[in-house]
Scaffold this active site. Structure first.
Site, mmCIF file in Angstrom:
data_model
loop_
_atom_site.group_PDB
_atom_site.id
_atom_site.type_symbol
_atom_site.label_atom_id
_atom_site.label_comp_id
_atom_site.label_asym_id
_atom_site.label_seq_id
_atom_site.Cartn_x
_atom_site.Cartn_y
_atom_site.Cartn_z
ATOM 1 N N TRP A 75 -4.939 3.217 11.719
ATOM 2 C CA TRP A 75 -4.819 2.943 10.288
ATOM 3 C C TRP A 75 -5.315 4.176 9.581
ATOM 4 O O TRP A 75 -6.490 4.487 9.677
ATOM 5 C CB TRP A 75 -5.628 1.712 9.853
ATOM 6 C CG TRP A 75 -5.361 1.481 8.381
ATOM 7 C CD1 TRP A 75 -6.046 1.992 7.325
ATOM 8 C CD2 TRP A 75 -4.279 0.717 7.836
ATOM 9 N NE1 TRP A 75 -5.455 1.610 6.145
ATOM 10 C CE2 TRP A 75 -4.369 0.824 6.430
ATOM 11 C CE3 TRP A 75 -3.230 -0.033 8.394
ATOM 12 C CZ2 TRP A 75 -3.457 0.208 5.571
ATOM 13 C CZ3 TRP A 75 -2.334 -0.654 7.534
ATOM 14 C CH2 TRP A 75 -2.457 -0.529 6.150
ATOM 15 N N GLU B 39 -5.146 -2.050 13.999
ATOM 16 C CA GLU B 39 -5.695 -1.113 12.998
ATOM 17 C C GLU B 39 -7.010 -0.559 13.515
ATOM 18 O O GLU B 39 -7.856 -1.305 14.020
ATOM 19 C CB GLU B 39 -6.000 -1.807 11.662
ATOM 20 C CG GLU B 39 -4.788 -2.158 10.848
ATOM 21 C CD GLU B 39 -5.132 -2.780 9.496
ATOM 22 O OE1 GLU B 39 -6.251 -2.533 8.977
ATOM 23 O OE2 GLU B 39 -4.297 -3.517 8.979
ATOM 24 N N ASN C 31 -1.802 -10.648 8.356
ATOM 25 C CA ASN C 31 -2.810 -9.604 8.492
ATOM 26 C C ASN C 31 -4.133 -10.086 7.901
ATOM 27 O O ASN C 31 -4.198 -10.444 6.722
ATOM 28 C CB ASN C 31 -2.389 -8.332 7.751
ATOM 29 C CG ASN C 31 -3.446 -7.256 7.932
ATOM 30 O OD1 ASN C 31 -3.599 -6.720 9.026
ATOM 31 N ND2 ASN C 31 -4.233 -6.980 6.896
ATOM 32 N N HIS D 83 1.036 -9.292 4.537
ATOM 33 C CA HIS D 83 -0.124 -8.410 4.396
ATOM 34 C C HIS D 83 -0.568 -8.518 2.925
ATOM 35 O O HIS D 83 -0.582 -7.526 2.191
ATOM 36 C CB HIS D 83 0.246 -6.986 4.806
ATOM 37 C CG HIS D 83 -0.927 -6.097 5.113
ATOM 38 N ND1 HIS D 83 -1.088 -5.441 6.313
ATOM 39 C CD2 HIS D 83 -2.003 -5.741 4.375
ATOM 40 C CE1 HIS D 83 -2.201 -4.710 6.295
ATOM 41 N NE2 HIS D 83 -2.781 -4.876 5.115
ATOM 42 N N ARG E 87 3.708 0.129 12.947
ATOM 43 C CA ARG E 87 3.457 -1.210 12.399
ATOM 44 C C ARG E 87 3.646 -1.147 10.884
ATOM 45 O O ARG E 87 2.962 -0.397 10.203
ATOM 46 C CB ARG E 87 2.034 -1.667 12.741
ATOM 47 C CG ARG E 87 1.676 -2.973 12.096
ATOM 48 C CD ARG E 87 0.276 -3.461 12.469
ATOM 49 N NE ARG E 87 -0.005 -4.634 11.683
ATOM 50 C CZ ARG E 87 -1.104 -4.829 10.950
ATOM 51 N NH1 ARG E 87 -2.072 -3.936 10.959
ATOM 52 N NH2 ARG E 87 -1.243 -5.911 10.236
ATOM 53 N N TYR F 188 -13.011 -1.689 12.552
ATOM 54 C CA TYR F 188 -13.505 -0.513 11.822
ATOM 55 C C TYR F 188 -14.978 -0.231 12.084
ATOM 56 O O TYR F 188 -15.389 0.903 12.249
ATOM 57 C CB TYR F 188 -13.279 -0.696 10.306
ATOM 58 C CG TYR F 188 -11.820 -0.630 9.952
ATOM 59 C CD1 TYR F 188 -11.207 0.578 9.683
ATOM 60 C CD2 TYR F 188 -11.026 -1.787 9.958
ATOM 61 C CE1 TYR F 188 -9.855 0.661 9.396
ATOM 62 C CE2 TYR F 188 -9.675 -1.721 9.680
ATOM 63 C CZ TYR F 188 -9.091 -0.499 9.403
ATOM 64 O OH TYR F 188 -7.754 -0.422 9.140
ATOM 65 N N GLU G 33 -5.672 1.879 -1.366
ATOM 66 C CA GLU G 33 -6.715 1.155 -0.635
ATOM 67 C C GLU G 33 -7.290 0.039 -1.528
ATOM 68 O O GLU G 33 -8.450 0.052 -1.919
ATOM 69 C CB GLU G 33 -7.790 2.137 -0.138
ATOM 70 C CG GLU G 33 -8.963 1.532 0.615
ATOM 71 C CD GLU G 33 -8.603 0.641 1.801
ATOM 72 O OE1 GLU G 33 -7.528 0.803 2.388
ATOM 73 O OE2 GLU G 33 -9.417 -0.245 2.115
ATOM 74 N N TRP G 34 -6.423 -0.876 -1.920
ATOM 75 C CA TRP G 34 -6.799 -2.103 -2.635
ATOM 76 C C TRP G 34 -7.742 -1.815 -3.808
ATOM 77 O O TRP G 34 -7.406 -0.968 -4.632
ATOM 78 C CB TRP G 34 -7.338 -3.130 -1.626
ATOM 79 C CG TRP G 34 -6.377 -3.311 -0.462
ATOM 80 C CD1 TRP G 34 -6.565 -2.896 0.821
ATOM 81 C CD2 TRP G 34 -5.048 -3.874 -0.493
ATOM 82 N NE1 TRP G 34 -5.459 -3.191 1.596
ATOM 83 C CE2 TRP G 34 -4.516 -3.795 0.820
ATOM 84 C CE3 TRP G 34 -4.241 -4.457 -1.477
ATOM 85 C CZ2 TRP G 34 -3.251 -4.264 1.160
ATOM 86 C CZ3 TRP G 34 -2.976 -4.930 -1.139
ATOM 87 C CH2 TRP G 34 -2.498 -4.834 0.155
ATOM 88 N N GLN H 11 0.796 -1.220 0.000
ATOM 89 C CA GLN H 11 0.000 0.000 0.000
ATOM 90 C C GLN H 11 0.834 1.278 0.000
ATOM 91 O O GLN H 11 0.307 2.339 -0.321
ATOM 92 C CB GLN H 11 -0.967 -0.010 1.189
ATOM 93 C CG GLN H 11 -2.021 -1.108 1.064
ATOM 94 C CD GLN H 11 -2.941 -1.178 2.255
ATOM 95 O OE1 GLN H 11 -2.619 -1.822 3.244
ATOM 96 N NE2 GLN H 11 -4.081 -0.517 2.184
HETATM 97 O O1 IFM Z 1 -6.313 -0.742 4.047
HETATM 98 C C1 IFM Z 1 -6.822 -1.830 4.747
HETATM 99 C C2 IFM Z 1 -5.709 -2.674 5.318
HETATM 100 O O2 IFM Z 1 -4.816 -3.104 4.342
HETATM 101 C C3 IFM Z 1 -6.269 -3.893 6.012
HETATM 102 N N1 IFM Z 1 -7.302 -3.537 6.941
HETATM 103 C C4 IFM Z 1 -8.333 -2.630 6.510
HETATM 104 C C5 IFM Z 1 -7.731 -1.393 5.882
HETATM 105 C C6 IFM Z 1 -8.839 -0.435 5.414
HETATM 106 O O3 IFM Z 1 -9.690 -1.057 4.525
#
Ligand code: IFM
Length: 457
Positions: free
Chosen positions: A410, A363, A166, A121, A77, A295, A417-418, A20
């Protein structure tokens, strides 16, 4: 709002992951990862984004370490890119890749920041996927343990906290069943194999780490989500209980109780991988701490058309706009409900049902629309409030005896963001991806003040 009152010695840090942020796609002998490949496939990532350059931290990590020092972070981290260290995923070691992480960790230590290092990850070496099936095959677990031993062999004298995996749920489910993450498979057998083999890989890696460095602290980071019924109807309550097994207990139960959760595991009997007699002992004797990535919560409905599980998480109410408040509920830019009480619920459950393990929140954070103003500021009040509320409930959990020891926002930086690309910004530091300019957001400045205030007490 509830005050933030954290226990003495509590660590405050921030998190990122290699794919990322690093960029440096082919630099210094790095091999391709499944994400390098996947993100270049047409239509997979919004706006055609990819991680080729990202936050460019492979070229320059010092700028961000200086920011971390300015904020006063206790810990950072980061994750190691497996194909940077072993380009084919097994066998040959790329010393230059290891050199990079050694320099990064030395610079963190010189700045007084404790590194928490994640080994996987999601950026699996592409060759391992193509030639060996990755975690979908049992040998993937052994390759992972070998790779872990290589990294710990080099860095174990200066890193005390290791996180093996992760969010193995996300990797298995999105990567092998939903197909919207790398490696893009849609196969229920591969999904369950990737689940079991990641857990096994975690257990094998933990043993190798301990053999090399008996004092090392080994953990795993799980995405945990309280699953609440969307309505009080019995069918929705049953659906929520099953969703809890599917997301949370599928990992917590083997790690802490040595078995997979029924009835979810039973429902999947057609797709289950071979679990050898010793596997559960390897998996369940493996943790010094648990990493919790939190989250939001899920609100679950019975849905008779969904195969096997007959459930579906409720999506945003139609009236809600992302990043806004609808019907008294606040949502982030991801469309995720802001629900700090869920973090308290989770932490308390770990105490009650899983033996009160040492926990780090590895996170927690939120994406919102951020704008750099003419005076060079980012006024991200929603993110500040999100972080403050979650830190407050973390402190409250500690006061009722939960063994929670640290918290990582995080993320340190806006990053890739994927499937969403760069448009979902989670950072407490804004990144202008064209110029690589950094701007500490108001939430970051606030976090720095919080850390300074805590040190004084
Ligand atoms: O960006 C991601 C992270 O790589 C893994 N946990 C959730 C985050 C937010 O979607």
């Amino acid at each position: 709002m509830m005050p933030i009152d954290l226990p003495p010695g509590f660590l405050l840090g921030a998190a990122t992951s290699a794919y990322q942020i690093e960029g440096g796609r082919d630099a210094d002998g790095k091999g391709p990862s499944i994400w390098d490949h996947f993100s270049h496939r047409r239509g997979r990532i919004r706006h055609g984004h990819n991680g080729d350059h990202a936050c460019d931290t492979y070229r320059d990590f010092q700028t961000d370490i200086d920011i971390m020092r300015q904020l006063g972070l206790d810990a950072y981290r980061l994750s190691v890119s497996w194909p940077r260290v072993m380009p084919e995923g097994r066998g040959r070691v790329n010393e230059k890749g290891l050199d990079y992480y050694e320099r990064l960790i030395d610079a963190l230590l010189a700045a007084g920041i404790a590194p928490f290092v994640t080994l996987f990850h999601w950026d699996l070496p592409l060759a391992l996927h193509r030639e060996r099936g990755g975690f979908a095959r049992r040998e993937g677990a052994e390759h992972f343990a070998d790779y872990a031993a290589v990294v710990v062999g080099r860095l174990g004298d200066r890193v005390s906290h290791w996180i093996t995996l992760n969010e193995p749920w996300v990797y298995a489910t999105f990567g092998h069943m939903a197909g919207n993450h790398a490696p893009g498979r849609r196969n229920p057998w591969a999904y369950l194999r990737a689940t079991h083999h990641q857990l096994l890989g975690h257990g094998l890696a933990a043993a190798r780490i301990k053999a090399l460095r008996p004092a090392a602290q080994v953990g795993i980071s799980l995405n945990l989500t309280p699953a609440h019924p969307a309505t009080p109807r019995a069918a929705d309550r049953q659906a929520a209980a099953l969703a809890d097994q599917m997301v949370n207990r599928l990992f917590l139960d083997p790690l802490f109780h040595g078995h997979y959760p029924e009835p979810y595991w039973g429902k999947l009997r057609l797709f289950r991988p071979t679990v050898r007699p010793d596997d559960m002992a390897i998996i369940s004797n493996s943790l010094d701490f648990l990493g919790v990535n939190y989250y939001t919560r899920a609100r679950v409905r019975h849905h008779r058309l969904v195969p096997l599980v007959q459930l579906w998480p409720e999506t945003l109410p139609a009236v809600a706009t992302e990043g806004q408040v609808a019907a008294g509920v606040e949502y982030s830019r991801m469309g995720w409900e802001v629900y700090p009480a869920g973090l308290f619920e989770l932490l308390f459950r770990l105490k009650k049902e899983y033996g009160n393990p040492p926990v780090y929140i590895t996170e927690n954070g939120a994406a919102f629309d951020d704008v750099v103003t003419a005076d060079g500021r980012v006024h991200d009040e929603q993110r500040r409030s999100y972080l403050a509320q979650h830190l407050a409930v973390t402190g409250a959990a500690a006061r009722v005896g939960v063994d929670v020891r640290g918290y990582f926002v995080w993320s340190l930086l806006d990053n890739f963001e994927w499937t969403y690309g760069y448009n979902k910004r989670f950072g407490i530091v804004h990144v202008d991806f064209a110029s690589q300019r950094r701007t500490i957001k108001d939430s970051g400045l606030w976090y720095g003040e919080l850390i300074r205030g805590k040190r004084k007490n």
